[in-house]
Design a protein around this motif. Structure first.
Motif, PDB file in Angstrom:
ATOM      1  N   PHE B 150       5.674 -21.800  -6.867  1.00  0.00           N
ATOM      2  CA  PHE B 150       5.838 -20.343  -6.945  1.00  0.00           C
ATOM      3  C   PHE B 150       6.705 -19.953  -8.130  1.00  0.00           C
ATOM      4  O   PHE B 150       6.430 -18.982  -8.812  1.00  0.00           O
ATOM      5  CB  PHE B 150       6.414 -19.776  -5.645  1.00  0.00           C
ATOM      6  CG  PHE B 150       7.635 -20.478  -5.145  1.00  0.00           C
ATOM      7  CD1 PHE B 150       8.876 -20.174  -5.648  1.00  0.00           C
ATOM      8  CD2 PHE B 150       7.524 -21.461  -4.177  1.00  0.00           C
ATOM      9  CE1 PHE B 150       9.996 -20.824  -5.191  1.00  0.00           C
ATOM     10  CE2 PHE B 150       8.649 -22.117  -3.713  1.00  0.00           C
ATOM     11  CZ  PHE B 150       9.889 -21.803  -4.231  1.00  0.00           C
ATOM     12  N   ILE B 154       5.322 -17.727 -11.385  1.00  0.00           N
ATOM     13  CA  ILE B 154       5.918 -16.479 -11.876  1.00  0.00           C
ATOM     14  C   ILE B 154       6.330 -16.636 -13.341  1.00  0.00           C
ATOM     15  O   ILE B 154       6.097 -15.757 -14.172  1.00  0.00           O
ATOM     16  CB  ILE B 154       7.157 -16.113 -11.013  1.00  0.00           C
ATOM     17  CG1 ILE B 154       6.750 -15.914  -9.560  1.00  0.00           C
ATOM     18  CG2 ILE B 154       7.858 -14.896 -11.573  1.00  0.00           C
ATOM     19  CD1 ILE B 154       6.147 -14.600  -9.233  1.00  0.00           C
ATOM     20  N   ILE B 261       0.088 -21.080  -1.625  1.00  0.00           N
ATOM     21  CA  ILE B 261       1.127 -20.379  -2.394  1.00  0.00           C
ATOM     22  C   ILE B 261       0.570 -19.887  -3.726  1.00  0.00           C
ATOM     23  O   ILE B 261       0.744 -18.726  -4.105  1.00  0.00           O
ATOM     24  CB  ILE B 261       2.331 -21.308  -2.615  1.00  0.00           C
ATOM     25  CG1 ILE B 261       3.039 -21.529  -1.272  1.00  0.00           C
ATOM     26  CG2 ILE B 261       3.281 -20.750  -3.646  1.00  0.00           C
ATOM     27  CD1 ILE B 261       4.077 -22.603  -1.301  1.00  0.00           C
ATOM     28  N   THR B 264      -1.709 -16.989  -3.312  1.00  0.00           N
ATOM     29  CA  THR B 264      -0.997 -15.750  -2.997  1.00  0.00           C
ATOM     30  C   THR B 264      -0.402 -15.143  -4.262  1.00  0.00           C
ATOM     31  O   THR B 264      -0.519 -13.945  -4.508  1.00  0.00           O
ATOM     32  CB  THR B 264       0.097 -16.005  -1.956  1.00  0.00           C
ATOM     33  OG1 THR B 264      -0.507 -16.595  -0.813  1.00  0.00           O
ATOM     34  CG2 THR B 264       0.782 -14.721  -1.555  1.00  0.00           C
ATOM     35  N   ILE B 265       0.217 -15.990  -5.082  1.00  0.00           N
ATOM     36  CA  ILE B 265       0.841 -15.475  -6.305  1.00  0.00           C
ATOM     37  C   ILE B 265      -0.205 -14.884  -7.252  1.00  0.00           C
ATOM     38  O   ILE B 265      -0.039 -13.785  -7.768  1.00  0.00           O
ATOM     39  CB  ILE B 265       1.632 -16.590  -7.011  1.00  0.00           C
ATOM     40  CG1 ILE B 265       2.869 -16.903  -6.176  1.00  0.00           C
ATOM     41  CG2 ILE B 265       2.032 -16.172  -8.423  1.00  0.00           C
ATOM     42  CD1 ILE B 265       3.701 -18.003  -6.711  1.00  0.00           C
ATOM     43  N   ALA B 267      -3.110 -13.805  -6.607  1.00  0.00           N
ATOM     44  CA  ALA B 267      -4.053 -12.906  -5.939  1.00  0.00           C
ATOM     45  C   ALA B 267      -5.475 -13.438  -5.970  1.00  0.00           C
ATOM     46  O   ALA B 267      -6.424 -12.730  -6.290  1.00  0.00           O
ATOM     47  CB  ALA B 267      -3.987 -11.496  -6.553  1.00  0.00           C
ATOM     48  N   ILE B 268      -5.618 -14.720  -5.654  1.00  0.00           N
ATOM     49  CA  ILE B 268      -6.942 -15.343  -5.632  1.00  0.00           C
ATOM     50  C   ILE B 268      -7.460 -15.309  -4.196  1.00  0.00           C
ATOM     51  O   ILE B 268      -6.760 -15.726  -3.284  1.00  0.00           O
ATOM     52  CB  ILE B 268      -6.854 -16.800  -6.137  1.00  0.00           C
ATOM     53  CG1 ILE B 268      -6.413 -16.793  -7.599  1.00  0.00           C
ATOM     54  CG2 ILE B 268      -8.172 -17.531  -5.962  1.00  0.00           C
ATOM     55  CD1 ILE B 268      -6.057 -18.146  -8.121  1.00  0.00           C
ATOM     56  N   ARG B 273      -4.839 -18.264   0.947  1.00  0.00           N
ATOM     57  CA  ARG B 273      -4.295 -16.929   1.137  1.00  0.00           C
ATOM     58  C   ARG B 273      -4.798 -16.318   2.437  1.00  0.00           C
ATOM     59  O   ARG B 273      -4.063 -15.644   3.154  1.00  0.00           O
ATOM     60  CB  ARG B 273      -4.692 -16.049  -0.047  1.00  0.00           C
ATOM     61  CG  ARG B 273      -3.935 -14.771  -0.073  1.00  0.00           C
ATOM     62  CD  ARG B 273      -4.045 -14.116  -1.424  1.00  0.00           C
ATOM     63  NE  ARG B 273      -4.161 -12.692  -1.277  1.00  0.00           N
ATOM     64  CZ  ARG B 273      -4.986 -11.938  -1.991  1.00  0.00           C
ATOM     65  NH1 ARG B 273      -5.761 -12.499  -2.901  1.00  0.00           N
ATOM     66  NH2 ARG B 273      -5.024 -10.657  -1.803  1.00  0.00           N
ATOM     67  N   VAL B 276      -2.677 -17.755   5.242  1.00  0.00           N
ATOM     68  CA  VAL B 276      -1.350 -17.137   5.327  1.00  0.00           C
ATOM     69  C   VAL B 276      -1.449 -15.743   5.957  1.00  0.00           C
ATOM     70  O   VAL B 276      -0.720 -15.403   6.885  1.00  0.00           O
ATOM     71  CB  VAL B 276      -0.711 -17.035   3.924  1.00  0.00           C
ATOM     72  CG1 VAL B 276       0.563 -16.212   3.976  1.00  0.00           C
ATOM     73  CG2 VAL B 276      -0.401 -18.419   3.389  1.00  0.00           C
ATOM     74  N   ALA B 277      -2.408 -14.953   5.463  1.00  0.00           N
ATOM     75  CA  ALA B 277      -2.559 -13.595   5.987  1.00  0.00           C
ATOM     76  C   ALA B 277      -2.945 -13.620   7.462  1.00  0.00           C
ATOM     77  O   ALA B 277      -2.450 -12.832   8.264  1.00  0.00           O
ATOM     78  CB  ALA B 277      -3.603 -12.833   5.179  1.00  0.00           C
TER      79      ALA B 277
END
Lengths: 572, 319
Positions: B150, B154, B261, B264-265, B267-268, B273, B276-277
Motif C-alpha cells: 500500500f 501510493i 490491497i 483497492t488502492i 480502484a481495480i 476488492r 474486502v467490500a
C-alpha cells in the motif's frame, strides 16, 4: 488556554500516530469496508442513517454553518458539451431505485431517475420533481398533479398510471423494497386521469412527501421497462433523469450519457443537462482520489479531511463547502435501561464533560463543527437549536455528578466500533471523562458486531456507545422514527424515552402543518437531547467537494449534496 | 504421467470439501446476526417486526443445523448456484465472473514481471556470489519483500502520476479492449505485485543455483568446454528449478488473495476488492464463493507445481 491546547494536541498526536498506523496497516481496505457500511469515509457509520436522503440537500446559512448559502437563481446559464469524471468513494450495488442498499447509490441513481416530489416545493432547495403540485384533500388523501409531456428514456410517457405501477412495486412485500416502510402509510394509488394521481392513505403521514422526494428509494421507473426486464431492471435502468445509462462496469465505473429529451431547463430556458457524458468511478482510497483530481483524470470528487488544505492551495482546483450535518461523525448513544446510564444526571455528566471543539479540530481538521441542535439539518425549515442541550462545562458536569449521587465519579464500560476516527475521538472522550472522575473502559468491536452488542437482539451490557450517525435530515421525523420511538430499532432500551414522547412522535407525523410540526419537533428534540439526554450529537460534519477549475456552476454542490445536481455543471 | 495427475487430483477432493465446510461454518459463526446479512435487510432502515425476521430466518434455513445448511449449499453450488448477492441481489456468479477476468489479467502481468526480474537477478547473484552485484541484489530483494504494497502503491502514484504525469493514477481497462491504456493502467499495480514475488524468487533462485553450481556435473560440463551460457542456463538452471517452481506455485496461489490491497488502492474491479467490500457488508454468498475461488486457485497452483515436478524430474513421477 495554551496549556489546554498543548495537552489536547498531545492526546491527539498520540492517537493520530496510531491512526496513521491503522490506516496504513489496514490499508484502504479498512476504509473501503467501512465506507461500504453506509457512512462516508469521514463518518464511518453504524446506521442506515447514511441512506438518509436529502441530508445534503439543504441550504444551510443558519445553524452552525459559517458559509452563507449561494444564491440559486444567480447561477448563470452554462455551455453545453464535454465529458466529466467523478471520483467518488462508494461503489454502486444496484441501479434499481427501489432496492438500493447503501447511501452511496444516491449519486448513481440521481443521474438516471427523478422522484415524484421536488424538495423545492418542500421549501428546502431548488430541486426537481415530476409533480407540478399536490393538494392534501383530507389527512388521508393526497392528489398529485403531474407535469405534462415528460417521457421515460424508452419513450414511455410518464403519467398517473406509471406512478401507480411504481408505488405498487415498492409496496409489494416480495420486492423487499428499501423504502417499503417509509411508504407504508399508502393504501393505494388511483390514476384519476392521465395527469392526476390520487394517493389514498391508511393513516395520515407527514413524512410521506419527503419519502417521495428521493430517487433513492422512490425514483420513478418506466413501467414498460419493468415489464420487459423484470428482475434484470437493476442493470437496465430506465428513468426520466437527465442522463441515460451507457455502460456499467461493476466496481469500476458507471458511464451515463446526456438524455437529449430531458425536461428540465436552466434560468435562460436552455435545455439541461450541459454535459454530454459523465463517468462515476468508485475509488476507495482517499489519497488516490485526490491524486486523480490533481492529475485531471477526475473532474470532480470527494476527498478526505486530511487532503482539504492541500486542495484549497492547489490552483487547479476549487473546493466547495457542503451543508453542515451531511454526516454526524460523533454521537453519544445511551442505553438508558442499563446502569449507571439509567440515571439522567449521570448521562448529563457524561455529555457535559466533553468538549466537541477539541475533536473537531484534532480529529476532523475543523471540517466538522460542534452541534447546536439535534438531528434535523441545520438551516432547513424545521431546524432550531436545542436550548439546554449539553455543552462543554466541567462545573456543570460536576454538579450533575453530585445530583446523580456520584460526586466522586464512577466506572463504566463503553462500546465503540472499529474505525480510525471513532477510536481517536473515543480516546479523547476518555481523557475528558477522567478529568471529572469518570473512568471509562472502551470495548471496540467490528461495526456490525458492535451494533448487535449494543442494540440487540441478544444480551445487551453496554450503557453507552461512542458512535456516528449517517447524517441529519431535512425531514425532522427521520432519526426519531428509527431511533427514538419505544420500539424503534435504534432505541437500545426498547422502552419509552419519556412518558409523553411516543405520543408526541405519533402526533407529529399526523399533522401536515409545518409550523405545528416544527414546534412539536422542537419539543421532541429538547426531551431526547437535553432533558433525558439519551442521544447526543456532538459534531456536524461539513463535507468538501472538489472540482477542477474549468467546471462551472460549482455552487450547485452546496444544494445538491455534492453531485446530485449533475445536470447543472458545465465545462468552461 | 496421466495416472500421476489423476491421483493428485483425487487427493485434492477432500481438501476442497474441507475448505468449503470451514468457509461455510465460520461465516455463520462470525459475530452479528446473519439473518440481517442473508436476508439483505438494511438494519434500522426498515422496520421489520420480530415475526418477519423469524420468517426470513426460516425461509433461509438458518434454523437448520449447520451440517444440513452446508449440505444444501453444497448441493446448489455443485449445480453452479451460489445464491444471490445480498447487496446487489444478482446471482453471485454474475458478480464474480467479470471480476475474475480482471484479477487474472493483473495476476498474469505480475507473474511475468516476477519471473522476468526474479530469475535473472537470482542467477546473477549466484554467479557473482559475494561481490557487489550479489550484495546489491540481496539488499534490493530484501527491501522488495519488506516494503508494504500500500505504501509503495501510493508513492508510485504520487511520483508517476501526480509528479511526472506518465501514467494514469487508477482504474482498469481490459487488455482486449484497449491494449495501450490497459498496459498503462496495469503498469503500477502489476509491478507492485510482481516485485514482491520477484524478491522472493530472487532469493530462492540464488540459493538453489548456488547449490547446483557446486555439483560435480557442472564442473564436468565446464571441463567439456561448454560455453558458460549453456552451462548456467541449461544445465544448472534446469536442475535448480524444483525449489524455484515451488515458490512460483505458492506465489500464484497467493496472487488472488494478495491482490486485495493493490486492487483497492488502484480502484481495480477485481476479486480482492470485491472480497474486502463483501466482508465489510457481510455479503455472505459472495464471500463464500470468493474464498472457494482463492482456495481452489491455491489447490490448482499446487497441482500444477506437482505436475511440473514430475515433468522435470522423472524420479517423482515413477515413485
Amino acid at each position: 488556554m495554551n496549556e489546554r491546547d498543548n495537552y489536547w494536541t498531545r492526546v491527539a498526536a498520540r492517537s493520530l500516530s496510531r491512526r496513521r498506523v491503522l490506516i496504513l496497516a489496514g490499508s484502504s481496505a479498512a476504509a473501503a469496508a467501512l465506507a461500504a457500511c453506509g457512512g462516508d469515509d469521514d463518518s464511518g457509520g453504524t446506521s442506515g442513517g447514511g441512506n438518509t436522503p436529502g441530508a445534503g440537500n439543504t441550504p444551510g446559512s443558519g445553524g452552525t454553518s459559517n458559509a452563507p448559502a449561494p444564491a440559486w437563481g444567480a447561477m448563470p446559464a452554462g455551455k453545453p458539451g464535454g465529458k466529466a469524471t467523478i471520483a467518488y468513494s462508494l461503489d454502486v450495488g444496484t441501479l434499481d431505485p427501489h432496492t438500493p442498499g447503501s447511501g452511496g447509490d444516491s449519486y448513481y441513481l440521481n443521474t438516471l431517475f427523478n422522484a415524484l416530489v421536488s424538495l423545492d416545493q418542500l421549501k428546502v432547495s431548488p430541486a426537481v420533481g415530476l409533480a407540478e403540485k399536490w393538494e392534501i384533500a383530507d389527512p388521508t388523501t393526497i392528489n398529485f398533479t403531474l407535469k405534462k409531456g415528460i417521457k421515460f428514456h424508452d419513450g414511455t410517457p410518464f403519467n398517473a398510471e406509471a406512478v401507480k405501477v411504481n408505488i405498487n412495486r415498492i409496496l409489494d412485500p416480495a420486492l423487499k423494497a428499501t423504502w417499503a416502510s417509509q411508504l407504508s402509510a399508502i393504501d393505494r394509488v388511483e390514476a384519476v386521469d392521465e395527469s392526476t394521481a390520487k394517493f389514498v392513505l391508511k393513516r395520515p403521514d407527514a413524512a410521506l412527501l419527503f419519502a417521495l422526494s428521493s430517487t433513492y428509494g422512490a425514483g420513478m421507473i418506466s413501467p414498460t421497462a419493468l415489464n420487459k426486464f423484470g428482475k434484470d431492471i437493476k442493470s437496465n435502468p430506465v428513468g426520466t433523469g437527465a442522463f441515460t445509462l451507457d455502460r456499467w462496469v461493476p466496481g469500476s465505473q458507471v458511464v451515463v450519457k446526456k438524455n437529449p429529451n430531458y425536461w428540465e431547463k436552466d434560468s435562460k430556458g436552455n435545455v439541461l443537462p450541459y454535459l454530454d457524458e459523465v463517468t462515476i468511478s468508485p475509488i476507495p482510497d482517499a489519497t488516490v482520489r485526490y491524486a486523480n483530481l490533481q492529475t485531471g483524470d477526475a473532474t470532480m470528487g470527494v476527498i478526505d479531511s486530511k487532503d482539504v488544505s492541500a486542495a484549497e492551495k492547489n490552483s487547479d482546483l476549487v473546493v466547495i463547502k457542503g451543508v453542515p450535518g451531511a454526516a454526524v461523525p460523533a454521537v453519544l448513544h445511551y442505553n438508558f435501561a442499563i446502569g449507571p446510564m439509567d440515571n439522567a444526571n449521570l448521562r448529563k455528566a457524561i455529555a457535559w464533560s466533553i468538549d466537541p471543539s477539541v475533536i473537531a479540530k484534532n480529529v476532523y481538521f475543523d471540517l466538522a463543527v460542534p452541534a447546536d441542535g439535534a438531528m434535523t439539518t441545520p438551516g432547513s425549515w424545521a431546524f432550531s437549536p436545542v436550548k439546554d442541550r449539553p455543552r462543554y462545562d466541567v462545573a456543570k458536569a460536576k454538579e450533575f455528578l453530585k445530583a446523580g449521587g456520584k460526586p466522586d465519579g464512577f466506572d463504566m464500560e463503553v462500546i465503540a466500533y472499529t474505525s480510525p476516527t471513532i477510536s481517536q475521538q473515543t480516546e479523547i472522550y476518555q481523557e475528558m471523562w477522567k478529568k471529572v472522575g469518570i473512568n471509562v473502559k472502551v470495548t471496540t468491536q467490528e461495526v456490525s458486531a458492535a451494533v448487535t452488542s449494543f442494540f440487540g437482539p441478544g444480551t445487551q451490557t453496554f450503557p453507552l456507545m461512542s458512535t456516528s450517525w449517517g447524517g441529519t435530515s431535512v425531514e425532522p421525523s427521520t432519526t426519531p422514527t428509527i431511533a427514538w420511538g419505544k420500539e424503534a430499532f435504534y432505541n437500545p432500551a426498547k422502552k419509552p424515552i419519556s412518558p409523553e414522547l411516543d405520543d408526541l412522535l405519533a402526533k407529529a407525523r399526523q399533522t401536515y402543518d409545518d409550523a405545528e410540526r416544527k414546534s412539536m419537533y422542537e419539543k421532541i428534540d429538547s426531551i431526547v437531547v437535553a432533558d433525558q439526554c439519551v442521544f447526543v450529537p456532538l459534531l456536524y460534519a461539513q463535507p468538501r467537494y472538489v472540482f477542477r477549475k474549468n467546471v462551472g456552476n460549482t455552487e450547485a454542490a452546496y444544494y445538491g449534496g455534492g453531485f446530485l445536481r449533475l445536470q447543472n455543471y458545465y465545462l468552461k | 504421467m496421466r495416472a500421476y495427475i489423476i491421483r493428485r487430483m483425487l487427493q485434492f477432493i477432500p481438501v476442497i470439501l474441507g475448505i468449503t465446510f470451514l468457509v461455510y461454518s465460520t461465516t455463520l459463526m462470525l459475530p452479528g446476526d446473519p439473518v440481517y446479512a442473508l436476508a439483505g435487510l438494511n438494519v434500522g432502515q426498515t422496520e421489520y417486526t420480530p415475526e418477519q425476521i423469524e420468517r426470513f430466518r426460516k425461509d433461509l434455513g438458518l434454523n437448520d443445523p449447520i451440517p444440513i445448511q452446508y449440505a444444501n449449499w453444497l448441493k446448489n453450488a455443485a449445480q453452479g448456484d451460489f445464491g444471490e448477492s445480498t447487496r446487489t441481489r444478482r446471482p453471485v456468479t454474475d458478480e464474480v465472473t467479470p471480476r475474475l477476468k480482471v484479477t487474472l489479467q493483473l495476476s498474469v502481468a505480475s507473474l511475468l514481471i516476477a519471473i522476468v526480474i526474479g530469475l535473472p537477478a537470482g542467477v546473477a547473484a549466484a554467479l557473482w556470489r559475494d561481490t557487489v552485484v550479489d550484495r546489491s541484489i540481496t539488499v534490493i530483494s530484501v527491501a522488495g519483500v519488506a516494503v508494504p504494497s500500500f505504501w509503495l502503491g501510493i508513492m508510485m502514484i504520487l511520483l508517476f502520476s501526480v509528479r511526472l504525469q506518465w501514467l494514469p493514477p487508477s482504474g482498469f481497462v481490459s487488455v482486449f479492449e484497449d491494449p495501450v491504456r490497459s498496459m498503462k493502467l496495469l503498469a503500477m499495480p502489476a509491478t507492485i505485485l510482481g516485485t514482491g514475488g520477484a524478491a522472493i524468487l530472487t532469493r530462492q533462485t540464488r540459493s538453489a543455483m548456488l547449490e547446483v553450481l557446486n555439483q560435480d556435473y557442472i564442473r564436468t560440463a565446464r571441463a567439456k568446454g561448454l560455453s558458460s551460457r549453456s552451462v548456467v542456463w541449461l544445465h544448472a538452471l534446469k536442475n535448480a528449478m524444483l525449489p524455484i517452481i515451488t515458490i512460483l506455485g505458492l506465489f500464484v496461489g497467493n496472487l488472488l488473495s494478495g491482490a486485495a490491497i493493490v486492487e483497492t488502492i488502484f480502484a481495480i474491479p477485481g476479486l480482492g476488492r470485491l472480497l474486502v467490500a463483501s466482508i465489510g457488508i457481510r455479503d455472505f454468498p459472495v464471500i463464500q464463493l470468493l474464498v472457494l475461488i482463492v482456495a481452489l486457485s491455491t489447490v490448482i497452483a499446487t497441482l500444477l507445481t506437482d505436475v511440473a515436478y514430475a515433468m522435470l524430474d522423472p524420479r517423482i513421477r515413477y515413485r
